[in-house]
Design an enzyme around this catalytic site. Structure first.
Site: not given
Length: 363
Positions: A11, A119, A142, A177, A287
């Site tokens: 990413g 990865g 992350d 809320r 994103h």
């Protein structure tokens, strides 16, 4: 002249361009090295004709303040498991690493700097074991790569999430809320945790701590008196209830098996089904956390990572990953870095401090 190939995979992430610039700037001080870039990870090298570009001072001038990557990136086309169409029309996953290494050497490349997450670094290690001199640079918003205190882009993602969360806090209190904000974090909840602390969330739900729905319901209801009150929840995309599963859809071929997203809507429905009467609204940052200008902290880390990566190449220290450890820029074997995942420790100091601030984790 010696040739270095730079690739950015996975990413996109704020700070990628600063790394590329750091590599090129440091290489320019050497008279016998030239730097090239491969478009869209190693796809640019693997395609025919190749899509490679010479990187020099003019190419990288001023790019450290820009988001994304001038080389483009992708999380498709993993050469360790590359989809090849067979004569009968079927698709078979094959290991193209030996071919990639052979192609690199045919093109005259002496080394590779691969910028990416776990990865991408698994690909780095595979290329290294196949005989290609490789240096890795850790990249993931992350912050889930082991052996480094921080990865560049993480702090920018947290800043973006925190600013968004601040805006939701005021509207939550104004309208009584429950506001649920979903942030990235497939298996590690670092962005959610940092955002919860910085934004003052009442509830933080992360993958490492599966939540008890009834406990969350009780926490929400306790914040209301005669229909007045408010609750701000930050939830990582990979969070899930106890004895439950992640919220996901089928992934694309060549990427993750499942695509995460929408957990805030799932939680909203769970709360409603459990009897919560308060008005609940959901926000998915998605994103927006990846894009935009990197903050100064990430520009510094990324720039230093780039310089150090080139220096590892010059010193012949291959199979290494540049890291920031205990405020010191150093390196560790790539194999070591990808051998373990950087999860949030539920018993760690940061989670305990968050609990001390009154943040509830649903456990």
């Amino acid at each position: 002249m010696k040739k270095l190939l730079v690739a950015t995979g996975g990413g996109d992430c704020p700070g990628l361009n600063a790394v590329i610039r750091g590599i090129v700037k440091r290489a320019s001080k050497e008279s016998d090295w030239e730097v090239w870039g491969s478009f869209e990870a190693l796809n640019g090298l693997m395609e025919e004709p190749t899509r490679l570009v010479r990187l020099d001072g003019k190419t990288v001038a001023g790019i450290h303040v820009k988001g994304g990557t001038i080389l483009g990136t992708t999380n498709k086309g993993n050469p360790m498991s590359y989809p090849e169409k067979q004569p009968d029309g079927s698709v078979k996953l094959v290991n193209r690493i030996p071919w990639v290494v052979e192609r690199l050497k045919e093109k005259g490349f002496d080394a590779v700097v691969n910028i990416g997450g776990d990865g991408s670094q698994a690909i780095s290690q595979a290329m290294f074991e196949a005989g290609m001199p490789v240096v890795g640079v850790p990249k993931t918003i992350d912050n889930d790569l082991n052996s480094t205190d921080f990865t560049f882009g993480f702090q920018t993602a947290v800043q973006t999430a925190s600013e968004s969360f601040d805006r939701l806090v005021t509207t939550a209190s104004s309208h009584h809320r429950v506001m649920i904000m979903e942030v990235m974090g497939r298996d590690a909840g670092w962005i959610a945790l940092y955002t919860a602390i910085s934004g003052g969330a009442e509830i933080c739900l992360i993958p490492e701590i599966p939540y008890d729905l009834q406990a969350v319901v009780e926490k929400v209801n306790a914040r209301y008196v005669d229909g007045r009150g408010f609750v701000n929840i930050v939830i990582a995309e990979g969070a899930k209830p106890k004895d439950g599963t992640v919220t996901a859809t089928q992934g694309e071929e060549g990427r993750h098996a499942v695509r995460l997203g929408g957990v805030c809507y799932a939680l909203s429905q769970q709360l409603k089904d459990a009897g919560v009467k308060a008005d609940i609204r959901e926000t998915v940052l998605g994103h927006t956390q990846r894009g935009g200008t990197p903050i100064a902290y990430d520009r510094v880390i990324a720039s230093v990572f780039g310089v150090r990566a080139m220096e590892l190449v010059l010193s012949g220290k291959f199979g290494e990953l540049v890291v920031l450890k205990n405020n010191e820029y150093t390196s560790v074997p790539i194999k070591e870095a990808i051998s373990a995942y950087n999860y949030v420790d539920p018993q760690g100091a940061l989670v305990q401090a968050a609990k001390g601030l009154g943040i509830f984790f649903g456990d």
